[in-house]
Design a protein around this motif. Sequence first.
Motif, PDB file in Angstrom:
ATOM      1  N   GLY A 154      35.804  25.374  59.539  1.00  0.00           N
ATOM      2  CA  GLY A 154      37.099  24.535  59.224  1.00  0.00           C
ATOM      3  C   GLY A 154      37.938  24.892  58.600  1.00  0.00           C
ATOM      4  O   GLY A 154      39.669  24.468  58.266  1.00  0.00           O
ATOM      5  N   ALA A 155      38.303  26.211  57.876  1.00  0.00           N
ATOM      6  CA  ALA A 155      39.094  26.905  56.985  1.00  0.00           C
ATOM      7  C   ALA A 155      40.274  26.825  58.010  1.00  0.00           C
ATOM      8  O   ALA A 155      39.623  27.036  59.216  1.00  0.00           O
ATOM      9  CB  ALA A 155      38.448  27.697  56.319  1.00  0.00           C
ATOM     10  N   ARG A 156      41.800  27.281  57.424  1.00  0.00           N
ATOM     11  CA  ARG A 156      42.414  27.862  58.336  1.00  0.00           C
ATOM     12  C   ARG A 156      41.886  29.622  58.514  1.00  0.00           C
ATOM     13  O   ARG A 156      42.129  29.922  60.176  1.00  0.00           O
ATOM     14  CB  ARG A 156      43.490  27.729  57.697  1.00  0.00           C
ATOM     15  CG  ARG A 156      44.059  26.215  57.228  1.00  0.00           C
ATOM     16  CD  ARG A 156      45.461  26.704  56.783  1.00  0.00           C
ATOM     17  NE  ARG A 156      45.994  25.078  56.231  1.00  0.00           N
ATOM     18  CZ  ARG A 156      46.685  24.940  56.171  1.00  0.00           C
ATOM     19  NH1 ARG A 156      47.123  25.682  54.815  1.00  0.00           N
ATOM     20  NH2 ARG A 156      47.232  23.328  55.927  1.00  0.00           N
ATOM     21  N   TYR A 157      41.794  30.299  57.551  1.00  0.00           N
ATOM     22  CA  TYR A 157      41.392  31.125  57.492  1.00  0.00           C
ATOM     23  C   TYR A 157      40.232  31.832  57.111  1.00  0.00           C
ATOM     24  O   TYR A 157      38.961  31.200  57.359  1.00  0.00           O
ATOM     25  CB  TYR A 157      42.302  31.739  56.237  1.00  0.00           C
ATOM     26  CG  TYR A 157      43.423  32.199  56.674  1.00  0.00           C
ATOM     27  CD1 TYR A 157      44.757  32.535  57.796  1.00  0.00           C
ATOM     28  CD2 TYR A 157      44.402  31.449  55.604  1.00  0.00           C
ATOM     29  CE1 TYR A 157      46.003  31.955  57.515  1.00  0.00           C
ATOM     30  CE2 TYR A 157      45.755  30.740  55.999  1.00  0.00           C
ATOM     31  CZ  TYR A 157      46.699  31.267  56.776  1.00  0.00           C
ATOM     32  OH  TYR A 157      48.162  30.624  56.212  1.00  0.00           O
ATOM     33  N   ALA A 158      39.423  33.586  57.312  1.00  0.00           N
ATOM     34  CA  ALA A 158      38.327  33.788  57.030  1.00  0.00           C
ATOM     35  C   ALA A 158      37.419  33.815  55.901  1.00  0.00           C
ATOM     36  O   ALA A 158      36.787  33.631  55.740  1.00  0.00           O
ATOM     37  CB  ALA A 158      37.808  35.299  57.717  1.00  0.00           C
ATOM     38  N   TRP A 159      38.241  33.393  54.993  1.00  0.00           N
ATOM     39  CA  TRP A 159      38.335  33.244  53.165  1.00  0.00           C
ATOM     40  C   TRP A 159      38.420  31.958  53.126  1.00  0.00           C
ATOM     41  O   TRP A 159      38.090  32.287  51.335  1.00  0.00           O
ATOM     42  CB  TRP A 159      39.238  34.599  52.592  1.00  0.00           C
ATOM     43  CG  TRP A 159      40.628  34.766  53.297  1.00  0.00           C
ATOM     44  CD1 TRP A 159      41.808  33.773  52.244  1.00  0.00           C
ATOM     45  CD2 TRP A 159      41.327  35.649  54.053  1.00  0.00           C
ATOM     46  NE1 TRP A 159      42.799  34.066  53.529  1.00  0.00           N
ATOM     47  CE2 TRP A 159      42.628  35.434  54.037  1.00  0.00           C
ATOM     48  CE3 TRP A 159      40.941  36.083  55.203  1.00  0.00           C
ATOM     49  CZ2 TRP A 159      43.691  35.679  55.478  1.00  0.00           C
ATOM     50  CZ3 TRP A 159      41.304  36.936  56.138  1.00  0.00           C
ATOM     51  CH2 TRP A 159      42.785  36.578  56.160  1.00  0.00           C
ATOM     52  N   GLY A 160      39.096  31.144  53.792  1.00  0.00           N
ATOM     53  CA  GLY A 160      39.854  30.076  52.967  1.00  0.00           C
ATOM     54  C   GLY A 160      40.467  29.734  53.313  1.00  0.00           C
ATOM     55  O   GLY A 160      41.384  29.536  54.547  1.00  0.00           O
ATOM     56  N   ASP A 161      41.693  28.207  52.672  1.00  0.00           N
ATOM     57  CA  ASP A 161      42.769  28.158  53.443  1.00  0.00           C
ATOM     58  C   ASP A 161      43.862  28.538  53.359  1.00  0.00           C
ATOM     59  O   ASP A 161      45.052  28.019  53.355  1.00  0.00           O
ATOM     60  CB  ASP A 161      42.833  26.852  52.633  1.00  0.00           C
ATOM     61  CG  ASP A 161      41.661  25.416  53.790  1.00  0.00           C
ATOM     62  OD1 ASP A 161      41.444  25.595  55.191  1.00  0.00           O
ATOM     63  OD2 ASP A 161      41.698  24.207  52.982  1.00  0.00           O
ATOM     64  N   ASP A 162      43.821  29.562  51.925  1.00  0.00           N
ATOM     65  CA  ASP A 162      44.875  29.934  50.966  1.00  0.00           C
ATOM     66  C   ASP A 162      45.210  31.307  52.116  1.00  0.00           C
ATOM     67  O   ASP A 162      44.185  32.110  51.827  1.00  0.00           O
ATOM     68  CB  ASP A 162      44.630  30.546  49.717  1.00  0.00           C
ATOM     69  CG  ASP A 162      45.921  29.909  49.171  1.00  0.00           C
ATOM     70  OD1 ASP A 162      46.896  30.734  49.641  1.00  0.00           O
ATOM     71  OD2 ASP A 162      45.531  30.937  47.739  1.00  0.00           O
ATOM     72  N   LEU A 163      45.952  31.797  52.971  1.00  0.00           N
ATOM     73  CA  LEU A 163      46.729  32.802  52.969  1.00  0.00           C
ATOM     74  C   LEU A 163      46.560  33.821  51.756  1.00  0.00           C
ATOM     75  O   LEU A 163      46.220  35.118  52.827  1.00  0.00           O
ATOM     76  CB  LEU A 163      47.951  32.807  53.458  1.00  0.00           C
ATOM     77  CG  LEU A 163      48.136  34.095  54.401  1.00  0.00           C
ATOM     78  CD1 LEU A 163      47.731  34.150  55.368  1.00  0.00           C
ATOM     79  CD2 LEU A 163      49.679  34.007  54.498  1.00  0.00           C
ATOM     80  N   ARG A 164      47.035  33.581  50.414  1.00  0.00           N
ATOM     81  CA  ARG A 164      46.871  35.216  49.991  1.00  0.00           C
ATOM     82  C   ARG A 164      46.304  34.954  49.027  1.00  0.00           C
ATOM     83  O   ARG A 164      47.194  34.017  47.541  1.00  0.00           O
ATOM     84  CB  ARG A 164      48.389  35.247  50.198  1.00  0.00           C
ATOM     85  CG  ARG A 164      49.117  36.639  50.878  1.00  0.00           C
ATOM     86  CD  ARG A 164      50.134  36.938  50.351  1.00  0.00           C
ATOM     87  NE  ARG A 164      51.078  37.984  51.497  1.00  0.00           N
ATOM     88  CZ  ARG A 164      52.040  38.392  51.085  1.00  0.00           C
ATOM     89  NH1 ARG A 164      52.229  39.051  50.352  1.00  0.00           N
ATOM     90  NH2 ARG A 164      52.248  39.382  52.250  1.00  0.00           N
ATOM     91  N   PRO A 165      45.107  34.191  48.611  1.00  0.00           N
ATOM     92  CA  PRO A 165      44.355  34.004  47.275  1.00  0.00           C
ATOM     93  C   PRO A 165      44.886  34.982  46.034  1.00  0.00           C
ATOM     94  O   PRO A 165      44.341  35.645  46.529  1.00  0.00           O
ATOM     95  CB  PRO A 165      42.626  33.281  47.564  1.00  0.00           C
ATOM     96  CG  PRO A 165      42.194  34.094  48.576  1.00  0.00           C
ATOM     97  CD  PRO A 165      44.049  34.731  49.924  1.00  0.00           C
ATOM     98  N   GLY A 166      45.409  34.475  45.206  1.00  0.00           N
ATOM     99  CA  GLY A 166      45.615  35.450  43.762  1.00  0.00           C
ATOM    100  C   GLY A 166      46.484  36.015  44.327  1.00  0.00           C
ATOM    101  O   GLY A 166      46.784  37.686  44.285  1.00  0.00           O
ATOM    102  N   ASP A 167      47.076  36.089  45.024  1.00  0.00           N
ATOM    103  CA  ASP A 167      48.425  36.940  45.843  1.00  0.00           C
ATOM    104  C   ASP A 167      47.807  38.337  46.498  1.00  0.00           C
ATOM    105  O   ASP A 167      48.617  38.968  46.731  1.00  0.00           O
ATOM    106  CB  ASP A 167      49.367  37.294  44.572  1.00  0.00           C
ATOM    107  CG  ASP A 167      51.341  37.867  45.663  1.00  0.00           C
ATOM    108  OD1 ASP A 167      51.170  36.661  46.140  1.00  0.00           O
ATOM    109  OD2 ASP A 167      51.547  38.435  44.729  1.00  0.00           O
ATOM    110  N   ARG A 168      46.880  38.017  46.519  1.00  0.00           N
ATOM    111  CA  ARG A 168      46.208  38.995  47.829  1.00  0.00           C
ATOM    112  C   ARG A 168      46.126  39.131  48.839  1.00  0.00           C
ATOM    113  O   ARG A 168      46.012  38.080  49.589  1.00  0.00           O
ATOM    114  CB  ARG A 168      44.273  39.174  46.994  1.00  0.00           C
ATOM    115  CG  ARG A 168      43.289  40.850  47.564  1.00  0.00           C
ATOM    116  CD  ARG A 168      42.195  40.482  47.580  1.00  0.00           C
ATOM    117  NE  ARG A 168      42.306  41.962  47.445  1.00  0.00           N
ATOM    118  CZ  ARG A 168      40.392  41.948  47.290  1.00  0.00           C
ATOM    119  NH1 ARG A 168      39.305  41.007  47.137  1.00  0.00           N
ATOM    120  NH2 ARG A 168      39.511  43.096  47.628  1.00  0.00           N
TER     121      ARG A 168
END
Length: 298
Positions: free
Chosen positions: A157-171
């Motif tokens: 259900g998340a947008r990306y494979a790692w969650g909803d934030d495109l760049r978590p922690g600007d990574r």
Amino acid sequence: MKHIEAGTFSMGSAEFYADEMPVHDRRVDAFELDVRPVTNRDFAAFVADTGYVTVAERELDPADFPGADPADLVPGALVFRPTAGPVNLADWRAWWDWVPGAHWRRPFGPGSSVDDRLDHPVVSVSFDDASAFAEWAGKRLPTEAEWERAARGHQSGARYAWGDDLRPGDRIMANTWQGRFPYANSGAQGWVGTSPVGSFPANDFGLVDMIGNVWEWTTTRYTFGHVVPEIEQKRVLRGARADLLGPEEPTGDERRALKGGSHLCAPEYCLRYRPAARSPQSDDSATTHIGFRCARSI
């Protein structure tokens, strides 16, 4: 390979492109999936063992191309070429060139080589080429549902494979276009074009490069929108955001669903670096941004 447990997940998205709809529950049986895309090193071993000749290396039959200039009917592949500046993003021909002599071992044409990128994903491989490799390896290509289930991991259900934030922690989490497409790319972690497999974080299932780097073949026939018999698709598709609708693609048996996006995906042109994203491609396509990984039934 990684073992993917049987389960039901939320497939598709209603946020981006209409062909990703309708969102629905999809069950997938247990299967195994390669941890990474097939590399140039892997494909070279396959060719050395079998003598296989890829679609991009085969002579073309003039009967299949009525009206074409015979001088143009030479083996080759589509190669991405950055433009000198901004162009009309509705015309993909501005950045794709047909290059005679381009194929998996020489992805940019004569004079190019993969000798210095053996651990990069193999590219310029058609669906038939990928299928032949999979059979040789005692495996098969994944279905679209299997691929999306694996890419989502525990983030269903998340947008990306790692969650909803495109760049978590600007990574930067995947190899996608960094800059203005198709003329200015600073590269994800400095990689312009493909990157060595595993250069970016793995997902929850321990799979790398499920997003970005190269598009990946699946066995699923592409249709405009998921085929879910119990849902009235026309009603659902009308609810999609008009500014994000892609052009209606022809349905039929001539195209497969690609998954995962590639190093050429950029926000202003291709917001498809997500598990739900999909793209139609003809079986004989060979380009510098399409690769694959293999699956195996349990």
